[in-house]
Scaffold this motif. Structure first.
Motif, PDB file in Angstrom:
ATOM      1  N   PRO A   1       2.563  41.550  24.631  1.00  0.00           N
ATOM      2  CA  PRO A   1       1.230  41.746  24.057  1.00  0.00           C
ATOM      3  C   PRO A   1       0.300  40.576  24.357  1.00  0.00           C
ATOM      4  O   PRO A   1      -0.916  40.684  24.224  1.00  0.00           O
ATOM      5  N   LEU A   2       0.887  39.452  24.757  1.00  0.00           N
ATOM      6  CA  LEU A   2       0.107  38.290  25.180  1.00  0.00           C
ATOM      7  C   LEU A   2       0.839  37.594  26.318  1.00  0.00           C
ATOM      8  O   LEU A   2       2.056  37.602  26.385  1.00  0.00           O
ATOM      9  N   ARG A   3       0.050  37.028  27.223  1.00  0.00           N
ATOM     10  CA  ARG A   3       0.606  36.333  28.379  1.00  0.00           C
ATOM     11  C   ARG A   3      -0.021  34.955  28.498  1.00  0.00           C
ATOM     12  O   ARG A   3      -1.066  34.678  27.906  1.00  0.00           O
ATOM     13  N   ILE A   4       0.624  34.097  29.280  1.00  0.00           N
ATOM     14  CA  ILE A   4       0.103  32.747  29.491  1.00  0.00           C
ATOM     15  C   ILE A   4      -1.268  32.840  30.154  1.00  0.00           C
ATOM     16  O   ILE A   4      -1.472  33.574  31.113  1.00  0.00           O
ATOM     17  N   GLY A   5      -2.228  32.083  29.616  1.00  0.00           N
ATOM     18  CA  GLY A   5      -3.583  32.076  30.151  1.00  0.00           C
ATOM     19  C   GLY A   5      -4.532  33.025  29.442  1.00  0.00           C
ATOM     20  O   GLY A   5      -5.745  32.967  29.674  1.00  0.00           O
ATOM     21  N   GLU A   6      -4.021  33.891  28.565  1.00  0.00           N
ATOM     22  CA  GLU A   6      -4.874  34.838  27.861  1.00  0.00           C
ATOM     23  C   GLU A   6      -5.364  34.236  26.546  1.00  0.00           C
ATOM     24  O   GLU A   6      -4.645  33.473  25.896  1.00  0.00           O
ATOM     25  N   TYR A   7      -6.572  34.645  26.170  1.00  0.00           N
ATOM     26  CA  TYR A   7      -7.132  34.187  24.895  1.00  0.00           C
ATOM     27  C   TYR A   7      -6.885  35.271  23.857  1.00  0.00           C
ATOM     28  O   TYR A   7      -7.291  36.418  24.031  1.00  0.00           O
ATOM     29  N   VAL A   8      -6.194  34.903  22.775  1.00  0.00           N
ATOM     30  CA  VAL A   8      -5.800  35.890  21.768  1.00  0.00           C
ATOM     31  C   VAL A   8      -6.176  35.395  20.382  1.00  0.00           C
ATOM     32  O   VAL A   8      -6.391  34.194  20.155  1.00  0.00           O
ATOM     33  N   GLU A   9      -6.217  36.347  19.467  1.00  0.00           N
ATOM     34  CA  GLU A   9      -6.433  36.045  18.052  1.00  0.00           C
ATOM     35  C   GLU A   9      -5.422  36.838  17.245  1.00  0.00           C
ATOM     36  O   GLU A   9      -5.360  38.065  17.343  1.00  0.00           O
ATOM     37  N   VAL A  10      -4.587  36.138  16.471  1.00  0.00           N
ATOM     38  CA  VAL A  10      -3.561  36.767  15.645  1.00  0.00           C
ATOM     39  C   VAL A  10      -3.687  36.190  14.241  1.00  0.00           C
ATOM     40  O   VAL A  10      -3.307  35.046  13.985  1.00  0.00           O
ATOM     41  N   GLY A  11      -4.221  36.993  13.331  1.00  0.00           N
ATOM     42  CA  GLY A  11      -4.459  36.478  11.989  1.00  0.00           C
ATOM     43  C   GLY A  11      -5.427  35.309  12.031  1.00  0.00           C
ATOM     44  O   GLY A  11      -6.526  35.417  12.571  1.00  0.00           O
ATOM     45  N   SER A  12      -5.018  34.170  11.485  1.00  0.00           N
ATOM     46  CA  SER A  12      -5.858  32.976  11.490  1.00  0.00           C
ATOM     47  C   SER A  12      -5.644  32.108  12.722  1.00  0.00           C
ATOM     48  O   SER A  12      -6.284  31.068  12.866  1.00  0.00           O
ATOM     49  N   VAL A  13      -4.760  32.542  13.626  1.00  0.00           N
ATOM     50  CA  VAL A  13      -4.447  31.777  14.835  1.00  0.00           C
ATOM     51  C   VAL A  13      -5.221  32.355  16.006  1.00  0.00           C
ATOM     52  O   VAL A  13      -5.196  33.569  16.246  1.00  0.00           O
ATOM     53  N   SER A  14      -5.923  31.506  16.743  1.00  0.00           N
ATOM     54  CA  SER A  14      -6.631  31.952  17.942  1.00  0.00           C
ATOM     55  C   SER A  14      -6.626  30.838  18.961  1.00  0.00           C
ATOM     56  O   SER A  14      -6.691  29.650  18.619  1.00  0.00           O
TER      57      SER A  14
END
Length: 265
Positions: free
Chosen positions: A129-142
């Motif tokens: 669902p996430l890979r190195i180099g991608e910008y993600v937001e999971v709950g309070s973590v981004s």
């Protein structure tokens, strides 16, 4: 009580014979155990390489998972070898396996949180669902993903702050991936008077977007009345850009629209 030399000599001879018998009896066991260990280490190494190479043939299989499963295969083989070696000396292997199982259960209960992170790490590496180099937001973590480990994932926040998030957190919460689809949408909303020609305002905003080469032609930019009040109306310009050009295009178009609105006034 006097010690009979004859009886003492006989006892020594008996002890030597019994010791010799034990040495002969266990010598074969020791030799067999050594051979088993040597063969086991060789086979374990071969199995590790076979599993690593075999998983490498699976398209997109993560390198960390390849290493993890190949190491697991190696340790399983070595565990079987140890049980076989103990059997060479007459030790009841069923009892040993039961003891190992009990110890493993106790360790599992003690490290329940850690094992959850490992299981979550495997799922993250497998389903991606996430890979190195991608910008993600999971709950309070981004942040931008820098490394996905078996226990935790390392991210870099937009302001450069180091983040180490447990895998169980990233797996149990919805993941918002800003990079995966390759394009992003942005909306710019301005407020104009109801006395203005709204059709002309919308067309002018679209032209502002179309003059920027970073704005996608498909889907094409659009403008619409987002909110209508008694004296004012909110007009929204909607456009799409590539992920890499999103921030720069957003900053430039915000400035362009602001300058256009000032000039109009």
């Amino acid at each position: 009580m006097e010690l009979d030399p004859q009886n003492a000599f006989s006892a020594i001879q008996t002890g030597i014979r019994e010791a010799s018998a034990l040495v002969v009896a266990y010598a074969f066991s020791v030799i067999g155990a050594v051979l088993l260990l040597i063969i086991g280490f060789v086979v374990a190494g071969l199995v590790e390489r076979w599993v690593y190479a075999g998983l490498g043939q699976v398209g997109g299989f993560d390198l960390t998972l390849r290493r993890f499963f190949s190491k697991i295969a190696r340790y399983v083989v070595l565990g079987l070898v140890v049980v076989m070696v103990l059997g060479q000396f007459g030790i009841q292997t069923a009892s040993v396996i039961a003891a190992i199982g009990a110890v493993g259960l106790a360790i599992g209960l003690a490290l329940q949180g850690t094992l959850q992170n490992i299981a979550a790490g495997i799922m993250l590496l497998a389903l991606r669902p996430l890979r190195i180099g991608e910008y993600v937001e999971v709950g309070s973590v981004s942040g931008t993903v820098e490394e996905i480990g078996l226990f935790a994932t390392r991210l870099r926040a937009a302001d450069g702050i180091y983040i180490l998030a447990p895998n169980s957190t990233l797996w149990t919460l919805p993941v918002k991936n800003f990079t995966r689809n390759g394009i992003r949408r942005n909306d710019i909303t301005i407020t104009v008077s109801n006395e203005d020609d709204l059709d002309q305002v919308q067309q002018s905003l679209i032209e502002q977007a179309e003059t920027d080469e970073r704005v996608k032609k498909d889907p094409a930019p659009s403008a619409f009345v987002a909110e209508l009040g008694d004296a004012t109306a909110a007009i929204t310009l909607r456009y799409w850009t590539s992920v890499n050009e999103y921030q720069s295009a957003k900053a430039d178009l915000n400035k362009s629209v602001m300058n256009w609105q000032k000039a109009k006034v």
